[in-house]
Each structure stands twice: as structure tokens, then as C-alpha cells.
Motif scaffolding. Structure first.
Motif, short mmCIF file in Angstrom:
data_model
loop_
_atom_site.label_atom_id
_atom_site.label_comp_id
_atom_site.label_asym_id
_atom_site.label_seq_id
_atom_site.Cartn_x
_atom_site.Cartn_y
_atom_site.Cartn_z
N LEU A 78 46.97 51.93 7.13
CA LEU A 78 46.09 50.80 6.10
C LEU A 78 44.55 51.28 5.94
O LEU A 78 44.07 51.53 7.23
N SER A 83 42.24 45.13 3.08
CA SER A 83 42.69 46.16 3.59
C SER A 83 43.82 46.45 2.48
O SER A 83 44.18 45.91 1.77
N THR A 139 46.83 49.82 1.82
CA THR A 139 47.85 50.80 1.97
C THR A 139 47.58 51.95 1.90
O THR A 139 47.88 52.23 0.58
#
Length: 97
Positions: free
Chosen positions: A83, A90, A92
């Protein structure tokens, strides 16, 4: 444990996971899009589709110079997630299964 890498263990859930914070050495951009993240031992490819705002934040330098790596254990299966934090959110960027 490597110097400069923090580790957090969580035992309160049925699914176990380890979380590491890894310093970033640089970003690989192609035509204004993030395609890789340079870390100490190599490069992490960006395999997930990211919104346009994340790419702009990387170009403008509004991302943290560290990434979070999670090792999630589902019984016999292990999943690795990477991440990145851009503009206090955040995202991924890489997942294995």
C-alpha cells in the motif's frame, strides 16, 4: 529485522497478518503514471488500477516516502499486499494470491 523497517504484529483477529513499513528510494513513472516503486532490494511493480489523483500526487511529490507491506495468512494461503499513502489515503498498488 532490517534497520529502518518497522514491524507491527496483530493477534486480535482470526486472520493473522504482519505489517512492515519499508522506505521508498524512488518512483518509476511512464507517461505520468506510476508503474513501479523502487525499494532497497529492487522494484515493486504497480499491478492495481489507481485513480488519476494518485498519479498526480506522485508527480507533485505529495506521497509518503514509505510503503506498507502486509503479509496476510488465511490458513495455508498467504497474501502479500503493498500500500502507498497519497494525500492521506491508502491505496493498494500490488497484491499476490
Amino acid at each position: 529485522m532490517t534497520v529502518g523497517v518497522g514491524r507491527v504484529e496483530n493477534t486480535g483477529y482470526d486472520v493473522g497478518f504482519d505489517e512492515y513499513v519499508v522506505p521508498v528510494r524512488g518512483f518509476l513513472l511512464q507517461r505520468g503514471k506510476l508503474t513501479g516503486i523502487y525499494v532497497k532490494d529492487g522494484i515493486i511493480p504497480v499491478t492495481e488500477e489507481l485513480p488519476k489523483e494518485v498519479h498526480k500526487a506522485v508527480v507533485k511529490g505529495r506521497v509518503k516516502k514509505e510503503i506498507t507491506v502486509r503479509e496476510i495468512r488465511y490458513g495455508e494461503e498467504d497474501v502479500l499486499e503493498v500500500l502507498i499513502e497519497a494525500d492521506y489515503q491508502s491505496w493498494t498498488v500490488f497484491t499476490t494470491s
